[in-house]
Write an enzyme that holds these catalytic residues in place. Structure first.
Site, short mmCIF file in Angstrom:
data_model
loop_
_atom_site.label_atom_id
_atom_site.label_comp_id
_atom_site.label_asym_id
_atom_site.label_seq_id
_atom_site.Cartn_x
_atom_site.Cartn_y
_atom_site.Cartn_z
N ALA A 15 101.62 -24.69 63.69
CA ALA A 15 100.76 -23.87 64.54
C ALA A 15 100.76 -24.29 66.00
CB ALA A 15 99.34 -23.91 63.99
N ASN A 82 96.51 -30.11 60.03
CA ASN A 82 97.89 -30.48 59.75
C ASN A 82 98.75 -30.52 61.01
OD1 ASN A 82 97.79 -27.72 59.97
ND2 ASN A 82 98.74 -27.30 58.00
N HIS A 111 95.00 -25.11 69.94
CA HIS A 111 95.49 -26.48 69.91
C HIS A 111 96.03 -26.82 71.30
CE1 HIS A 111 95.14 -26.17 65.60
NE2 HIS A 111 95.87 -25.08 65.64
#
Length: 159
Positions: A15, A82, A111
């Site tokens: 991601a 993760n 993120h």
């Protein structure tokens, strides 16, 4: 645990963007951090909350709910962070700092990576829509796995 021999382990980028650059400079990194912002609902059920007084349902504004090292993050938030494990494998940095922010106004999983060293500075920000089938992960993470599988037999591989 047995050791793997003569095999290839492929880790999808998942991601986040920028792992290729971080991997390229991992021997020169002096500091690296990941700040992940998610809606409180997507953090529900993480082991961290078993021993925490934080009530996710009562969060009204963006707030940091956890900060620590990558080894702790993957234990406390195994289904939510993760990206931290992916970043660790790319950077090879034991001192990778993870910050998790709960934001009730978040409409995406965000993120932000900040990485510095003799090479300069890398800053990435990836905003992902949650997967419609699993809001604990992002749509980009799923697409990343599909991309890796599609590239297995390709002559030119960009993963």
């Amino acid at each position: 645990m047995s050791q793997l021999k003569k095999c290839e382990v492929i880790l999808p980028i998942g991601a986040i963007a920028g792992l290729d650059a971080i991997k390229a400079v991992n021997d020169e990194i002096t500091s690296i951090g990941l700040r992940t912002t998610k809606h409180p609902k997507s953090l529900e059920g993480a082991p961290f909350f078993e021993n925490s007084s934080i009530d996710l349902a009562s969060i009204e504004t963006s707030q940091t709910i956890w900060k620590g090292k990558v080894s702790e993050a993957v234990k406390e938030f195994p289904k939510n962070i993760n990206v931290a494990a992916s970043l660790y494998f790319a950077s090879k940095c034991e001192n990778l700092t993870i910050e998790i922010v709960a934001d009730p106004n978040a409409s995406s999983n965000m993120h932000e990576i900040t990485c510095e060293g003799g090479f300069g500075k890398i800053y990435t920000r990836t905003e992902n829509k949650p997967s419609p089938n699993n809001p604990k992960t992002s749509f980009l993470a799923i697409k990343s796995v599909v991309s890796v599988l599609s590239n297995l037999n390709a002559t030119v591989k960009i993963n």
